[in-house]
Scaffold this motif. Structure first.
Motif, PDB file in Angstrom:
ATOM      1  N   GLU A  22       0.826  -1.205   0.000  1.00 56.07           N
ATOM      2  CA  GLU A  22       0.000   0.000   0.000  1.00 56.07           C
ATOM      3  C   GLU A  22       0.858   1.251   0.000  1.00 56.07           C
ATOM      4  O   GLU A  22       2.012   1.256   0.418  1.00 56.07           O
ATOM      5  N   THR A  45       2.251  -0.937  -4.312  1.00 56.23           N
ATOM      6  CA  THR A  45       1.289   0.137  -4.088  1.00 56.23           C
ATOM      7  C   THR A  45       0.571   0.515  -5.374  1.00 56.23           C
ATOM      8  O   THR A  45       0.939   0.074  -6.463  1.00 56.23           O
ATOM      9  N   SER A  46      -0.446   1.343  -5.218  1.00 56.44           N
ATOM     10  CA  SER A  46      -1.087   1.965  -6.377  1.00 56.44           C
ATOM     11  C   SER A  46      -0.770   3.455  -6.425  1.00 56.44           C
ATOM     12  O   SER A  46      -1.254   4.168  -7.287  1.00 56.44           O
ATOM     13  N   PHE A  59       0.557  -1.426  -8.915  1.00 55.22           N
ATOM     14  CA  PHE A  59      -0.616  -2.170  -9.372  1.00 55.22           C
ATOM     15  C   PHE A  59      -1.770  -1.200  -9.623  1.00 55.22           C
ATOM     16  O   PHE A  59      -1.887  -0.171  -8.953  1.00 55.22           O
ATOM     17  N   PRO A  61      -5.456  -0.747  -8.939  1.00 55.32           N
ATOM     18  CA  PRO A  61      -6.419  -1.384  -8.037  1.00 55.32           C
ATOM     19  C   PRO A  61      -7.776  -1.606  -8.689  1.00 55.32           C
ATOM     20  O   PRO A  61      -8.203  -0.847  -9.556  1.00 55.32           O
ATOM     21  N   LYS A  62      -8.448  -2.658  -8.261  1.00 62.25           N
ATOM     22  CA  LYS A  62      -9.828  -2.930  -8.651  1.00 62.25           C
ATOM     23  C   LYS A  62     -10.691  -2.821  -7.399  1.00 62.25           C
ATOM     24  O   LYS A  62     -10.411  -3.464  -6.388  1.00 62.25           O
ATOM     25  N   CYS A  70     -10.312  -2.510  -1.929  1.00 66.10           N
ATOM     26  CA  CYS A  70      -9.871  -2.872  -3.269  1.00 66.10           C
ATOM     27  C   CYS A  70      -8.848  -4.007  -3.234  1.00 66.10           C
ATOM     28  O   CYS A  70      -8.294  -4.332  -2.186  1.00 66.10           O
ATOM     29  N   TYR A  71      -8.606  -4.594  -4.406  1.00 62.77           N
ATOM     30  CA  TYR A  71      -7.600  -5.649  -4.517  1.00 62.77           C
ATOM     31  C   TYR A  71      -6.700  -5.358  -5.710  1.00 62.77           C
ATOM     32  O   TYR A  71      -7.004  -4.511  -6.556  1.00 62.77           O
ATOM     33  N   TYR A  72      -5.551  -6.054  -5.761  1.00 65.44           N
ATOM     34  CA  TYR A  72      -4.592  -5.886  -6.845  1.00 65.44           C
ATOM     35  C   TYR A  72      -4.570  -7.158  -7.691  1.00 65.44           C
ATOM     36  O   TYR A  72      -4.058  -8.190  -7.234  1.00 65.44           O
ATOM     37  N   LEU A  75      -1.532  -9.973  -7.802  1.00 61.62           N
ATOM     38  CA  LEU A  75      -0.662  -9.778  -6.645  1.00 61.62           C
ATOM     39  C   LEU A  75      -0.070 -11.093  -6.137  1.00 61.62           C
ATOM     40  O   LEU A  75       1.134 -11.178  -5.866  1.00 61.62           O
ATOM     41  N   TYR A  96      -6.406  -6.738  -0.805  1.00 65.13           N
ATOM     42  CA  TYR A  96      -5.017  -7.022  -1.165  1.00 65.13           C
ATOM     43  C   TYR A  96      -4.221  -7.477   0.059  1.00 65.13           C
ATOM     44  O   TYR A  96      -3.279  -8.261  -0.053  1.00 65.13           O
TER      45      TYR A  96
END
Length: 368
Positions: A22, A45-46, A59, A61-62, A70-72, A75, A96
């Motif tokens: 993160e 991280t995003s 990444f 994120p979604k 959210c998740y990556y 990952l 994530y």
């Protein structure tokens, strides 16, 4: 030179691989420096802007339900391919983070959490869902996570109350900008500074009402007090209107944004720092003020209150209580007291937030 390079390469090979998941607020900069020194360090991280000086993997994120949940994609495969020895997650509840947790369990890797804030949603329905989610997640964390590291005492108490185990409190790093000999808070006039964005959580209206209460009740004359508010934000105009309505615009000044390179010098032109936030996970500005030799007055809902020791280097006032804040400000009328408190702020940072000491605490916590 070749010998030195060989030694450096050998040390790099001996370092364990640590990945932090993160993007991080600037409160984590000292911790990142420590991790980079102790480990072969990578940030996942995003938020690319937070990781410029470190190895990183960005990444996209979604979101699930919201941007804070959210998740990556990809990952797990990335973690597997890079074979990290240790994983660090913040915050613990996002998808994530769950990916990293399951990776650590399946591959027998060490994982730890850092946290600095309460995570209960303000919305009642969302809070109910979160508590149900936490009911199932907490036992897994308590069994499998190596350490849950809190950055503040209030966060430590919150996590303990929530039933988390393996807790340890390791403060953020922050070094004084001046020495105790350079502290100068003996001006007769009270010169208060507040540095915060104008948003509802920062609650500038509480400080403004406290100043009005002091003036209206003849506790201080206007000539004996000055307040400078540093920052920008959507509520700035509303606060200016409130000052005009209360007839205290002549002693409360709105300074806008001040560049970081000028901010230390500006702190030092004042003799009290006040942060009236109704909720602030840490409140980095408290440490900024302390590092410049100021006593601090903060609300009881500010994470940094653990470094504000009542009647030593400042005061903690009851959250949302402007009358209590007014009383605490009046306790600082004596110039000699402000001088002593400012010097104590420097000493507290040296003792409790020293980077060398904090590095040893992380080393001890992660090597147990």
């Amino acid at each position: 030179m070749e010998k030195g390079l060989l030694m450096l390469m050998k040390n790099m090979r001996n370092k364990k691989k640590l990945a932090s998941l993160e993007g991080f607020h600037k409160i984590y900069s000292g911790m990142q420096e420590i991790f980079d020194e102790l480990f072969d360090y990578t940030i996942i991280t995003s938020y690319e802007k937070d990781t410029i000086q470190y190895k990183n993997k960005i990444f996209i994120p979604k979101n699930i339900l919201s941007s804070s949940f959210c998740y990556y994609p990809g990952l797990y495969r990335y973690l597997k391919n890079n074979n990290f020895d240790i994983l660090h997650i913040r915050p613990y509840y996002r998808p994530y983070s769950l990916t990293a947790l399951f990776y650590s369990i399946l591959n027998k890797k060490k994982i730890f959490i850092t946290e600095e804030q309460r995570n209960d949603p303000h919305n009642t329905f969302e809070n109910i869902i979160f508590q149900i989610y936490l009911f199932f997640l907490r036992p897994l964390i308590n069994i499998k996570v190596h350490k849950v590291i809190s950055l503040t005492k209030p966060s430590y108490e919150y996590l303990k109350k929530k039933g988390f185990k393996k807790l340890v409190c390791i403060p953020i790093t922050y070094e004084p900008k001046i020495s105790t000999k350079e502290v100068n808070n003996k001006q007769q006039k009270l010169k208060i500074i507040c540095v915060a964005r104008f948003e509802w959580l920062k609650a500038h209206h509480i400080l403004i009402k406290a100043i009005n209460h002091i003036i209206k009740n003849n506790k201080l004359a206007k000539k004996d007090i000055e307040v400078n508010l540093v920052g920008e934000g959507i509520l700035m105009k509303d606060m200016e209107k409130l000052c005009k309505k209360l007839n205290i615009s002549d002693i409360i000044n709105f300074k806008g944004k001040i560049q970081n390179k000028r901010l230390d010098n500006y702190y030092q032109k004042h003799n009290i720092f006040v942060l009236s936030s109704v909720s602030d996970p840490i409140g980095m500005v408290v440490f900024e003020a302390m590092s410049n030799g100021l006593p601090a007055i903060v609300s009881s809902n500010t994470g940094a209150k653990g470094s504000v020791h009542d009647d030593k280097n400042g005061y903690v006032f009851k959250n949302k209580d402007y009358k209590d804040l007014a009383e605490k400000i009046l306790l600082m009328k004596n110039p000699n007291k402000r001088q002593k408190f400012g010097e104590e702020s420097i000493k507290i940072l040296k003792e409790n937030h020293n980077p060398g000491k904090i590095k040893n605490k992380y080393r001890d916590a992660l090597e147990e």
